[in-house]
Design a protein around this motif. Sequence first.
Motif, PDB file in Angstrom:
ATOM      1  N   GLU A 373      29.203 -86.205   3.361  1.00  0.00           N
ATOM      2  CA  GLU A 373      29.036 -86.333   1.912  1.00  0.00           C
ATOM      3  C   GLU A 373      28.854 -84.968   1.261  1.00  0.00           C
ATOM      4  N   LEU A 374      28.110 -84.093   1.888  1.00  0.00           N
ATOM      5  CA  LEU A 374      27.906 -82.761   1.334  1.00  0.00           C
ATOM      6  C   LEU A 374      29.220 -81.999   1.263  1.00  0.00           C
ATOM      7  N   ALA A 375      30.019 -82.077   2.335  1.00  0.00           N
ATOM      8  CA  ALA A 375      31.290 -81.370   2.363  1.00  0.00           C
ATOM      9  C   ALA A 375      32.285 -81.950   1.362  1.00  0.00           C
ATOM     10  N   LYS A 376      32.233 -83.260   1.119  1.00  0.00           N
ATOM     11  CA  LYS A 376      33.217 -83.914   0.252  1.00  0.00           C
ATOM     12  C   LYS A 376      32.796 -83.963  -1.217  1.00  0.00           C
ATOM     13  N   PHE A 377      31.533 -84.313  -1.477  1.00  0.00           N
ATOM     14  CA  PHE A 377      31.098 -84.555  -2.845  1.00  0.00           C
ATOM     15  C   PHE A 377      30.242 -83.434  -3.421  1.00  0.00           C
ATOM     16  N   GLY A 378      29.715 -82.551  -2.574  1.00  0.00           N
ATOM     17  CA  GLY A 378      28.846 -81.493  -3.059  1.00  0.00           C
ATOM     18  C   GLY A 378      27.389 -81.884  -2.972  1.00  0.00           C
ATOM     19  N   TYR A 384      27.101 -85.007  -7.922  1.00  0.00           N
ATOM     20  CA  TYR A 384      27.273 -86.459  -7.970  1.00  0.00           C
ATOM     21  C   TYR A 384      25.904 -87.117  -7.863  1.00  0.00           C
ATOM     22  N   THR A 385      25.833 -88.352  -8.327  1.00  0.00           N
ATOM     23  CA  THR A 385      24.566 -89.075  -8.252  1.00  0.00           C
ATOM     24  C   THR A 385      24.502 -89.957  -7.009  1.00  0.00           C
ATOM     25  N   GLY A 395      30.189 -81.582 -11.351  1.00  0.00           N
ATOM     26  CA  GLY A 395      30.937 -81.949 -10.156  1.00  0.00           C
ATOM     27  C   GLY A 395      32.400 -82.183 -10.440  1.00  0.00           C
ATOM     28  N   GLN A 396      32.716 -82.831 -11.552  1.00  0.00           N
ATOM     29  CA  GLN A 396      34.111 -83.090 -11.899  1.00  0.00           C
ATOM     30  C   GLN A 396      34.848 -81.794 -12.183  1.00  0.00           C
ATOM     31  N   LYS A 425      31.923 -97.005  -8.740  1.00  0.00           N
ATOM     32  CA  LYS A 425      31.841 -97.306 -10.162  1.00  0.00           C
ATOM     33  C   LYS A 425      32.479 -96.188 -10.998  1.00  0.00           C
ATOM     34  N   ASP A 426      32.973 -95.183 -10.317  1.00  0.00           N
ATOM     35  CA  ASP A 426      33.593 -94.044 -10.986  1.00  0.00           C
ATOM     36  C   ASP A 426      34.980 -94.451 -11.493  1.00  0.00           C
TER      37      ASP A 426
END
Length: 521
Positions: A373-378, A384-385, A395-396, A425-426
């Motif tokens: 998750e850290l590598a993909k979403f930051g 991200y929440t 993030g976007q 939900k994004d």
Amino acid sequence: MMKKNALFTLCFTIVWVTGCASGSSSSAGSIPIDEDSKQNSTVSLSIIQPDLGRVWKDDNPATKELEERTGVKLNVTMYPNNDFNSKYNVLAASGDIPDISRLGSFDYQNYADQGLFLDLSEYLDRYAPNLKKNIPADLWELTKYKGKQYVIPYENVAGKEVPVIRKDWLDKLNLSMPTNLDEFEAIMKAFTFDDPDGNGQSDTYGLGVANTYSETFMPIFGAFGIGPGFIGGSTPMASYVKGERIVPVAISPEYKAAIAYIKKLWDEKVIDPELFTMKSDQSLMKAAQGKIGYFNAWWSIAPQQLMQQLKMNEIVPGAKWAPILPALAGPDGKSGMFSFGKIGAGIAISAKSGHPEAAVRFLDYLSTQEGWELAKFGIKGTHYTSATEPRTTEGQLAYDEKWLDPLSQIVSRIDLVQQMGAATKDPVERENNRFIDAASNYTLYSDIFYGIPLTEEYKTYGAEVAKYEEEMFIQFVTGREPLDNWGDYVETWKKKGGKSVFDSKVAKYNELKGTRLIAGI
């Protein structure tokens, strides 16, 4: 270690500390500390990978957080996709490769016999419980080479491409989504000649391209029951089984029938005449400007590159792309797309690496949910929440600028992608998932030779044969070469090395699979 004047690769300086991440258990997300490892020691590792559309940013806060959690210091350089193989060939020829290499699919087979890579079996058993648990067993088996495990497989979703159509044009012209080739032909004519954009000018085409032309015809080939992959040899000598025979797609009756249909569309002038000559960026702009009504390409082209990055709705208000689902049916009711297989890459470790255990530990951390998750979403709370909620504004922006997630290309977690995609939900991710889901729901035609090592005959003749296939495809479609000369094409294909390559691949397949299939040419 690599010489200073060698091609620059990214370097890791790894400091193994006891208190990294959220505990000492690997399942909790931290890197396991082996009893033989020295605490507070510094280990330097190098890695090479293609950029895959990403940009490395030294001050990426997500990378800094990854460093903080793992005790890893990262200094990264990535090579452009189209230049990666040539750069890597130079390194391989010198024997001076980085500690970690991210190679495409089965490319490691081209180098394994040179003794460049480490057999990872022992290291995986000792240092990689998460990798072994999270990567399906059949992928480990599929990526073995002569009984040895030279790579960590990067799991791939086999369905990658989607035929898409301008849904707003269909609605404007009171047309329904096409289900077969006859309906598709009628719609391509309407998109070309019935002024679907309503500007009173004859400036649109039904069938176009928004990446490379070799992709855009895949659904048509699928309607004839075949999957040639990329015309020109990116999928070397794609073939299928028919009874006891293996048949090469490029000289098959089905391939000829598909070309005849595509030529009919060309003769009816519903195909963009620049389709074979445009560069990728030019084709994307033409699509974004609303000049074509259909193309087939990677799932992300329509929702991401056209709508998000090129902001097509600002150029063409009301434009809407939709996947064609199910895929177009052909004269015998067949339909489908080409399968890209379940291996997206192979991560190899150099046989000369001084610290292979450190490399495996780091890769294992990236396989945990925390690391992935850290590598993909930051950073959670910053970029991200949650994995199912919309990205933050920060993030976007980082994602759009393509620097947030380059390390997500090292270790794959398809299971997490699917779970999060179903629950997201994004709205941006939900739109992406329309196309991802479509790609995964097509019937997929697999190349029978998928995963079979390239033969010496292919290395000798393969490029010339692939070039000839591509040249003749264009000649047949545009009418510069009549399809009545198909027999001459087949014979020339054989003489240029096609038969030699094909026979060698059939022999290699039978050897590895324990079968007695016949070369069907």
